[in-house]
Scaffold this active site. Structure first.
Site, short mmCIF file in Angstrom:
data_model
loop_
_atom_site.label_atom_id
_atom_site.label_comp_id
_atom_site.label_asym_id
_atom_site.label_seq_id
_atom_site.Cartn_x
_atom_site.Cartn_y
_atom_site.Cartn_z
N LYS A 1 7.59 -2.32 6.29
CA LYS A 1 8.28 -2.60 7.39
C LYS A 1 9.82 -2.14 7.27
CE LYS A 1 5.60 -6.51 8.36
NZ LYS A 1 4.42 -6.06 9.35
N SER B 1 8.38 -13.93 11.86
CA SER B 1 8.29 -12.70 12.53
C SER B 1 8.31 -12.94 14.36
CB SER B 1 7.11 -12.34 12.17
OG SER B 1 5.96 -12.69 12.46
N THR C 1 -9.75 -3.26 -6.59
CA THR C 1 -9.41 -2.53 -5.63
C THR C 1 -8.46 -1.24 -6.17
OG1 THR C 1 -8.60 -2.29 -3.16
CG2 THR C 1 -7.38 -3.60 -4.87
N1 PLP Z 1 3.78 -11.96 5.95
C1 PLP Z 1 4.26 -11.95 7.06
C2 PLP Z 1 5.26 -12.89 7.65
C3 PLP Z 1 4.00 -10.93 7.91
O1 PLP Z 1 4.63 -10.96 9.41
C4 PLP Z 1 3.20 -9.82 7.96
C5 PLP Z 1 2.78 -8.78 8.63
O2 PLP Z 1 3.23 -8.62 9.77
C6 PLP Z 1 2.49 -9.88 6.45
C7 PLP Z 1 3.04 -10.77 5.68
C8 PLP Z 1 1.55 -8.87 5.82
O3 PLP Z 1 2.44 -7.53 5.43
P1 PLP Z 1 1.80 -6.07 5.88
O4 PLP Z 1 2.11 -5.72 7.07
O5 PLP Z 1 2.64 -5.36 4.55
O6 PLP Z 1 0.29 -6.39 5.42
#
Ligand code: PLP
Length: 414
Positions: free
Chosen positions: A248, A189, A277
């Site tokens: 996203k 990311s 949860t």
């Molecule tokens: N995995 C990666 C590579 C991420 O960049 C992110 C969040 O940006 C997540 C998992 C977590 O996802 P979420 O925003 O749905 O908690």
């Protein structure tokens, strides 16, 4: 202990080294993405263009998604009132899991309250229940994978980023009979680079390992139906578990894993962050379901996004701006200094009505601070021209030499 003084000290330290986080208060405007209302610190409001959203396809405002969510609230109310086990499994959850399994061509899927929790639950459980398990983790893996692996208590080895040869070397040094997991991402990311999935699977296969792929920044965006990079490259069947987010490209909230039924069943029954949860609100599940169905059927939006990414990238390059030439939709401009990065971002917002959040430590390593630009299908050429000229103007004003110096420092640290 003087608790207040201690907390003040921590905050002061963070402010001094540029780690202190300030949030821009935005009000998203349905139907107007990427325009949002910014509530300025002086109490005024101003319309700004958002250039750093992970609502990559604007599904968070799609009329079909909103209609599905409204319908669900009218039919089922707000929350579920329970864990999945105790009265909290709604029809929308089951339908969503079926849709996700289909998206990735897997036997089953399981949804969680976020992508972060998905990784925590899945890796944490697998590493714990497989006897004497060893987990091999890419050096750039997301915090949620790192935390899942840590919680599992399994032995961990970190392989150099996107380096199958190093993975092979590390795996070769471990008893061939021990159960193994290789955990990595498809699109990273922050740098926007893409894993060599086939080569990593070859190594994992050679050593009899489970493969675990985080496609959080790829689902919805790549592949004929938006199944991610693994789908695009015809590799989904080589991955044991594909993990993704509903927050996203699908524009809503929640996370999931998909994989073999038996493995999904174990995580469903043994992951404490799934069991203890309250389940996802039904309208979130309904919205995500509609978004996925839409995305599957509309490759045109992926094409528009890819077109905009290519267009903006070439505009940034032609303007002499220091954008990384990534193979994905993520366009990072490395600044290399936390204070400078924040300052550029503040100037873009205050003087040019352009919102790009500075990305500082711990999201990226110190010295790798950056502006992370994420075009969408809704950014127009006029938006792009404004962005490029605003960054150029702020850079001219702050002195490109200062920016170039910190970037040189960042390159040196790589
Ligand atoms: N995995 C990666 C590579 C991420 O960049 C992110 C969040 O940006 C997540 C998992 C977590 O996802 P979420 O925003 O749905 O908690």
């Amino acid at each position: 202990m003087d608790y207040t003084a201690w907390f003040q000290k921590l905050l002061t330290e963070m402010k001094l080294d540029g780690r202190y986080r300030t949030f821009a208060e935005l009000e998203r405007i349905a139907g107007a993405f990427p325009t949002a209302r910014w509530h300025r610190p002086d109490g005024e409001t101003q319309q700004v263009t958002v250039w750093c959203s992970n609502d990559y396809l604007g599904m968070g405002q799609h009329p079909d998604v909103l209609a599905a969510m409204h319908r669900s609230i009218d039919l089922s109310g707000a929350g579920t009132g329970g864990t999945r086990n105790i009265s909290g499994t709604n029809r929308q959850h089951v339908a969503l899991e079926t849709e996700l399994a289909d998206l990735h061509g897997k036997e089953g899927a399981l949804i969680f309250t976020s992508g972060w929790i998905s990784n925590l639950a899945a890796l944490g459980t697998l590493g714990r229940v497989l006897p004497d398990c060893v987990i091999f983790s890419d050096a750039q893996n997301h915090n949620s994978m790192i935390e899942g692996i840590r919680r599992s208590g399994a032995e961990k080895h970190i392989f150099r980023h996107n380096d199958p040869a190093h993975l092979d070397e590390l795996m070769s040094a471990v008893d061939p009979d021990r159960p193994k997991i290789v955990a990595f991402e498809s699109v990273y990311s922050m740098d926007g680079d893409i894993a060599p999935i086939a080569a990593i699977c070859d190594v994992a296969d050679k050593h009899g390992a489970i493969t675990y792929l985080d496609e959080v920044h790829a689902v919805g965006l790549y592949g004929p139906r938006g199944g991610g990079i693994a789908e695009r490259d015809g590799l989904a069947d080589r991955i044991t578990i594909i993990e993704g987010t509903l927050a996203k490209a699908f524009g809503v909230m929640g996370g999931y894993i998909s994989g073999p039924a038996v493995l999904i069943d174990v995580i469903r029954s043994m992951a404490d962050s799934f069991i203890f949860t309250t389940s996802l609100c039904p309208h979130l599940a309904a919205g995500a379901l509609t978004a996925i169905q839409h995305v599957k059927m509309h490759p045109d939006e992926r094409k528009r996004l890819a077109h905009n990414v290519a267009c903006l990238k070439s505009m940034l390059i032609n303007a002499g701006l220091p954008v990384l030439d990534t193979p994905s939709h993520i366009l990072p401009i490395i600044v290399g200094d936390a204070h400078l990065c924040r300052h550029i971002s503040e100037r873009l917002l205050a003087d040019h009505a352009i919102y790009v959040q500075p990305i500082n430590y711990p999201t990226v390593a110190r010295g790798q601070e950056r502006l992370r630009i994420t075009p969408s299908p809704f950014h127009t050429e006029a938006h792009m021209r404004s962005l490029v000229s605003a960054i150029s103007a702020v850079g001219d004003d702050l002195g490109w030499s200062a920016i170039e110096q910190s970037r040189a420092k960042a390159r040196h640290a790589c």
